[in-house]
Design a protein around this motif. Structure first.
Motif, PDB file in Angstrom:
ATOM      1  N   SER A 329     -61.491  65.287 -14.599  1.00 47.91           N
ATOM      2  CA  SER A 329     -61.072  64.121 -15.380  1.00 47.91           C
ATOM      3  C   SER A 329     -59.596  64.235 -15.745  1.00 47.91           C
ATOM      4  O   SER A 329     -59.158  65.274 -16.238  1.00 47.91           O
ATOM      5  CB  SER A 329     -61.929  64.008 -16.649  1.00 47.91           C
ATOM      6  N   ASN A 330     -58.847  63.159 -15.502  1.00 46.99           N
ATOM      7  CA  ASN A 330     -57.429  63.093 -15.840  1.00 46.99           C
ATOM      8  C   ASN A 330     -57.160  61.909 -16.748  1.00 46.99           C
ATOM      9  O   ASN A 330     -57.712  60.816 -16.545  1.00 46.99           O
ATOM     10  CB  ASN A 330     -56.571  62.951 -14.583  1.00 46.99           C
ATOM     11  N   VAL A 331     -56.307  62.107 -17.744  1.00 49.27           N
ATOM     12  CA  VAL A 331     -55.891  61.007 -18.615  1.00 49.27           C
ATOM     13  C   VAL A 331     -55.046  60.037 -17.799  1.00 49.27           C
ATOM     14  O   VAL A 331     -54.181  60.450 -17.024  1.00 49.27           O
ATOM     15  CB  VAL A 331     -55.103  61.532 -19.826  1.00 49.27           C
ATOM     16  N   LEU A 332     -55.293  58.726 -17.975  1.00 49.24           N
ATOM     17  CA  LEU A 332     -54.587  57.711 -17.205  1.00 49.24           C
ATOM     18  C   LEU A 332     -53.317  57.252 -17.920  1.00 49.24           C
ATOM     19  O   LEU A 332     -53.387  56.803 -19.068  1.00 49.24           O
ATOM     20  CB  LEU A 332     -55.491  56.500 -16.982  1.00 49.24           C
ATOM     21  N   PRO A 333     -52.163  57.299 -17.255  1.00 47.53           N
ATOM     22  CA  PRO A 333     -50.949  56.727 -17.850  1.00 47.53           C
ATOM     23  C   PRO A 333     -50.933  55.207 -17.731  1.00 47.53           C
ATOM     24  O   PRO A 333     -50.333  54.515 -18.551  1.00 47.53           O
ATOM     25  CB  PRO A 333     -49.821  57.365 -17.039  1.00 47.53           C
ATOM     26  N   ASN A 334     -51.566  54.670 -16.671  1.00 47.32           N
ATOM     27  CA  ASN A 334     -51.690  53.219 -16.474  1.00 47.32           C
ATOM     28  C   ASN A 334     -53.099  52.785 -16.857  1.00 47.32           C
ATOM     29  O   ASN A 334     -54.076  53.315 -16.334  1.00 47.32           O
ATOM     30  CB  ASN A 334     -51.403  52.844 -15.019  1.00 47.32           C
ATOM     31  N   TRP A 335     -53.181  51.825 -17.756  1.00 42.87           N
ATOM     32  CA  TRP A 335     -54.479  51.463 -18.309  1.00 42.87           C
ATOM     33  C   TRP A 335     -55.158  50.350 -17.525  1.00 42.87           C
ATOM     34  O   TRP A 335     -54.495  49.427 -17.034  1.00 42.87           O
ATOM     35  CB  TRP A 335     -54.307  51.024 -19.759  1.00 42.87           C
ATOM     36  N   PRO A 336     -56.501  50.413 -17.433  1.00 45.29           N
ATOM     37  CA  PRO A 336     -57.253  49.321 -16.808  1.00 45.29           C
ATOM     38  C   PRO A 336     -57.171  48.047 -17.646  1.00 45.29           C
ATOM     39  O   PRO A 336     -56.841  48.078 -18.838  1.00 45.29           O
ATOM     40  CB  PRO A 336     -58.702  49.850 -16.792  1.00 45.29           C
ATOM     41  N   THR A 337     -57.483  46.932 -17.005  1.00 46.38           N
ATOM     42  CA  THR A 337     -57.611  45.666 -17.705  1.00 46.38           C
ATOM     43  C   THR A 337     -59.051  45.536 -18.189  1.00 46.38           C
ATOM     44  O   THR A 337     -59.986  45.532 -17.386  1.00 46.38           O
ATOM     45  CB  THR A 337     -57.274  44.488 -16.776  1.00 46.38           C
ATOM     46  N   TRP A 338     -59.224  45.424 -19.495  1.00 47.76           N
ATOM     47  CA  TRP A 338     -60.550  45.338 -20.113  1.00 47.76           C
ATOM     48  C   TRP A 338     -60.454  44.252 -21.185  1.00 47.76           C
ATOM     49  O   TRP A 338     -59.852  44.482 -22.238  1.00 47.76           O
ATOM     50  CB  TRP A 338     -60.922  46.687 -20.719  1.00 47.76           C
ATOM     51  N   PRO A 339     -60.987  43.075 -20.930  1.00 45.77           N
ATOM     52  CA  PRO A 339     -60.768  41.932 -21.825  1.00 45.77           C
ATOM     53  C   PRO A 339     -61.148  42.188 -23.277  1.00 45.77           C
ATOM     54  O   PRO A 339     -60.464  41.735 -24.192  1.00 45.77           O
ATOM     55  CB  PRO A 339     -61.633  40.829 -21.213  1.00 45.77           C
ATOM     56  N   SER A 340     -62.246  42.901 -23.489  1.00 43.68           N
ATOM     57  CA  SER A 340     -62.685  43.221 -24.855  1.00 43.68           C
ATOM     58  C   SER A 340     -63.685  44.352 -24.782  1.00 43.68           C
ATOM     59  O   SER A 340     -64.197  44.684 -23.697  1.00 43.68           O
ATOM     60  CB  SER A 340     -63.315  41.997 -25.531  1.00 43.68           C
ATOM     61  N   MET A 341     -63.998  44.937 -25.935  1.00 43.34           N
ATOM     62  CA  MET A 341     -64.946  46.038 -25.949  1.00 43.34           C
ATOM     63  C   MET A 341     -66.376  45.568 -25.674  1.00 43.34           C
ATOM     64  O   MET A 341     -67.272  46.392 -25.491  1.00 43.34           O
ATOM     65  CB  MET A 341     -64.865  46.778 -27.288  1.00 43.34           C
ATOM     66  N   ASP A 342     -66.597  44.249 -25.634  1.00 39.73           N
ATOM     67  CA  ASP A 342     -67.906  43.708 -25.279  1.00 39.73           C
ATOM     68  C   ASP A 342     -68.025  43.414 -23.789  1.00 39.73           C
ATOM     69  O   ASP A 342     -69.126  43.135 -23.293  1.00 39.73           O
ATOM     70  CB  ASP A 342     -68.176  42.413 -26.064  1.00 39.73           C
ATOM     71  N   ALA A 343     -66.910  43.439 -23.075  1.00 40.18           N
ATOM     72  CA  ALA A 343     -66.925  43.100 -21.652  1.00 40.18           C
ATOM     73  C   ALA A 343     -67.623  44.191 -20.845  1.00 40.18           C
ATOM     74  O   ALA A 343     -67.476  45.383 -21.128  1.00 40.18           O
ATOM     75  CB  ALA A 343     -65.502  42.897 -21.146  1.00 40.18           C
ATOM     76  N   ASP A 344     -68.392  43.791 -19.836  1.00 38.92           N
ATOM     77  CA  ASP A 344     -69.149  44.751 -19.028  1.00 38.92           C
ATOM     78  C   ASP A 344     -68.446  45.116 -17.735  1.00 38.92           C
ATOM     79  O   ASP A 344     -69.026  45.743 -16.862  1.00 38.92           O
ATOM     80  CB  ASP A 344     -70.555  44.215 -18.730  1.00 38.92           C
ATOM     81  N   ARG A 345     -67.162  44.730 -17.609  1.00 36.84           N
ATOM     82  CA  ARG A 345     -66.381  45.105 -16.448  1.00 36.84           C
ATOM     83  C   ARG A 345     -64.941  45.385 -16.858  1.00 36.84           C
ATOM     84  O   ARG A 345     -64.417  44.812 -17.809  1.00 36.84           O
ATOM     85  CB  ARG A 345     -66.378  43.974 -15.426  1.00 36.84           C
ATOM     86  N   CYS A 346     -64.299  46.276 -16.092  1.00 38.41           N
ATOM     87  CA  CYS A 346     -62.863  46.497 -16.235  1.00 38.41           C
ATOM     88  C   CYS A 346     -62.280  46.641 -14.840  1.00 38.41           C
ATOM     89  O   CYS A 346     -63.022  46.834 -13.866  1.00 38.41           O
ATOM     90  CB  CYS A 346     -62.567  47.734 -17.097  1.00 38.41           C
ATOM     91  N   ALA A 347     -60.973  46.518 -14.722  1.00 36.16           N
ATOM     92  CA  ALA A 347     -60.334  46.560 -13.402  1.00 36.16           C
ATOM     93  C   ALA A 347     -59.096  47.442 -13.453  1.00 36.16           C
ATOM     94  O   ALA A 347     -58.348  47.436 -14.439  1.00 36.16           O
ATOM     95  CB  ALA A 347     -59.960  45.156 -12.942  1.00 36.16           C
ATOM     96  N   LEU A 348     -58.881  48.196 -12.374  1.00 36.30           N
ATOM     97  CA  LEU A 348     -57.707  49.061 -12.266  1.00 36.30           C
ATOM     98  C   LEU A 348     -57.261  49.106 -10.814  1.00 36.30           C
ATOM     99  O   LEU A 348     -58.059  49.421  -9.917  1.00 36.30           O
ATOM    100  CB  LEU A 348     -58.030  50.477 -12.765  1.00 36.30           C
ATOM    101  N   ASP A 349     -55.990  48.789 -10.587  1.00 38.15           N
ATOM    102  CA  ASP A 349     -55.394  48.849  -9.253  1.00 38.15           C
ATOM    103  C   ASP A 349     -56.217  48.078  -8.223  1.00 38.15           C
ATOM    104  O   ASP A 349     -56.456  48.550  -7.089  1.00 38.15           O
ATOM    105  CB  ASP A 349     -55.230  50.305  -8.807  1.00 38.15           C
ATOM    106  N   GLY A 350     -56.698  46.879  -8.608  1.00 38.73           N
ATOM    107  CA  GLY A 350     -57.423  46.026  -7.677  1.00 38.73           C
ATOM    108  C   GLY A 350     -58.889  46.342  -7.505  1.00 38.73           C
ATOM    109  O   GLY A 350     -59.593  45.665  -6.754  1.00 38.73           O
ATOM    110  N   THR A 351     -59.387  47.364  -8.196  1.00 42.76           N
ATOM    111  CA  THR A 351     -60.796  47.743  -8.102  1.00 42.76           C
ATOM    112  C   THR A 351     -61.513  47.402  -9.401  1.00 42.76           C
ATOM    113  O   THR A 351     -61.006  47.703 -10.484  1.00 42.76           O
ATOM    114  CB  THR A 351     -60.942  49.247  -7.810  1.00 42.76           C
ATOM    115  N   THR A 352     -62.688  46.798  -9.282  1.00 44.67           N
ATOM    116  CA  THR A 352     -63.477  46.440 -10.454  1.00 44.67           C
ATOM    117  C   THR A 352     -64.540  47.502 -10.708  1.00 44.67           C
ATOM    118  O   THR A 352     -65.236  47.946  -9.780  1.00 44.67           O
ATOM    119  CB  THR A 352     -64.153  45.069 -10.254  1.00 44.67           C
TER     120      THR A 352
END
Length: 487
Positions: A329-352
């Motif tokens: 496990s590595n800490v991410l310097p670039n954060w995923p897109t996560w609309p809210s803490m209730d959202a069931d999906r997030c996206a990072l670098d084009g991957t959901t």
């Protein structure tokens, strides 16, 4: 550049930037305040702690196509550790701040905004805010103090100077709101960076650090626990928050003498540790050492181990050991897109990534050295997401939020990294299976042994096979539930 004589010792002190109003004499540590026609000594500034950052006054690089030089530093402490803010001067006389915290770097500049900004007391990690017209997620909320300064700075500061700051992230974009001077914060905006990406030159090397501190960067050193006298191995400067493996006292070794912060009130007995503190590994041609270990438990009582590894040239990462195996496990310097803490999906670098689950976790055991303060009882809310074999995890406390990415590591890979120091399956250690996992193995054996009879006379053997499987599986489930609920 303006050169003046230190009012205290007479040494030359340089002001490279016309915007700088304060400089710290490198010889006597006097704080020199510059006004229109004179300079004056306003007291001593504490010498910076030897934190083994590769950056130093004079380090040069390129950012956004322009050359810069590091001319000053503020070293700050908060409840979980310390970090540096390096004052950067560009060739066009503009300035910026290079943040330096546990091997993660950001470059920010002051920026004006017409946005209505939240009050400091209203901020919470994980919540989203609009700053400079963009959505940002609150990452850290800090009450801190300046403990030392070096070089030249654009404002008056001294040891004990209190600050209130909040950091926000949006992928690689980074914002700091500084509430130190009042309810209307100063805005600093920029991006996450790497020293390689900045083409940094004149960084400190091991020999330079050895001359200044008498220790090589990354070298394991030892001290005697002030509480019980047991020896503790740690890496000076890189990880100064210690937990004694013997008495579990919490120590701070960032100063010239280790100080006891707290005596352990809770110790988790019979912790099964696979990687001992001090175990070394060669990973991607870099040397790493296990410097810290903690055991965590979730809301349902499941427990797992996390081992902190440090490499002098590669920084920190975690190896996580669960019943399902190992992951890195590595800490991410670039954060995923996560609309809210209730959202069931997030996206990072084009991957959901799809949400797996969220749960509360608590530290039930800790030992060794860490790059932030770890205490038994620390609680975190964890949100995990998955895409294929890769997982993302958001961890949120009352003061900060972090994102990490983990990928599985095979047992034979662990054995290749650590050799004899690894006591997993590849080194001959038996895995402790749950009753349910054991039952599943026996059920598979039963079905295989009965495959031919069932094929010949399916109706006469099916019922007995099902009853046999239930007789194995149901008691195993009952035993695992009792084991999980027992103290």
């Amino acid at each position: 550049m303006q050169t003046v004589s230190c009012p205290s010792c007479g040494a030359e002190v340089h002001f490279r930037s016309h915007a700088s109003v304060l400089a710290v004499c490198e010889y006597c540590h006097s704080t020199i305040l510059k006004d229109a026609d004179s300079v004056k000594d306003v007291g001593k500034m504490s010498a910076v702690l030897e934190d083994y950052s590769p950056i130093q006054i004079g380090t040069a690089g390129v950012y956004d196509g322009r050359h810069f030089t590091v001319v000053g530093r503020i070293q700050q402490r908060y409840s979980a550790g310390t970090w540096n803010e390096w004052y950067v001067l560009f060739d066009d006389t503009s300035t910026a701040w290079l943040g330096d915290s546990s091997g993660l770097y950001t470059m920010t500049r002051e920026r004006a905004t017409q946005d209505a900004l939240p009050a400091f007391g209203e901020l919470a990690p994980g919540k989203r805010y609009t700053i400079c017209g963009e959505p940002y997620t609150a990452a850290e909320i800090r009450n801190a103090e300046c403990i030392a300064g070096q070089g030249e700075l654009p404002f008056k500061v001294g040891a004990g100077w209190r600050i209130q700051v909040a950091d926000f992230r949006n992928y690689a974009s980074f914002v700091t709101l500084d509430y130190t001077d009042g309810p209307h914060p100063v805005v600093y905006q920029g991006v996450a960076v790497t020293l390689a990406g900045l083409q940094c030159q004149l960084l400190r090397d091991d020999d330079t650090i050895a001359k200044s501190a008498g220790k090589y960067r990354g070298k394991l050193d030892a001290l005697d626990c002030p509480s019980c006298g047991s020896g503790i191995k740690y890496i000076p400067g890189a990880a100064a928050q210690l937990v004694c493996p013997a008495c579990h006292a919490q120590l701070d070794a960032s100063g010239p003498e280790a100080q006891v912060l707290a005596i352990a009130k809770q110790v988790h007995d019979n912790v099964d540790i696979t990687l001992e503190l001090g175990a070394s590994a060669k990973i991607n041609n870099a040397d790493f050492t296990v410097i810290g270990m903690m055991r965590r438990a979730d809301d349902e009582g499941s427990e797992w181990n996390e081992y902190l590894l440090y490499g002098a040239r590669a920084g920190f990462f975690w190896l996580v050991e669960t019943d399902d195996g190992w992951s890195r496990s590595n800490v991410l310097p670039n954060w995923p897109t996560w609309p809210s803490m209730d959202a069931d999906r997030c996206a990072l670098d084009g991957t959901t990534y799809a949400k797996l689950y969220d749960y509360g976790s608590q530290v039930v055991y800790a030992a060794g050295a860490f790059n932030w303060k770890v205490t038994v009882g620390d609680s975190t809310r964890v949100y995990e997401f998955e895409q294929g074999q890769t997982k993302l995890a958001a961890e949120i406390t009352e003061e900060e939020m972090t994102w990490s990415r983990s990928v599985p590591v095979a047992y034979d890979q662990m054995s290749a990294w650590f050799g004899a120091a690894f006591h997993g399956v590849a080194a001959g250690r038996n895995i402790k299976l749950s009753h349910t996992q054991t039952a599943r193995i026996f059920i598979a054996i039963v079905l295989v042994l009965n495959a031919i009879p069932m094929f010949v006379s399916f109706s006469s053997t099916l019922l007995w096979s099902v009853l046999g499987c239930l007789a194995l599986f149901l008691p195993a489930v009952f035993l695992d539930k009792n084991a999980k609920n027992s103290p």
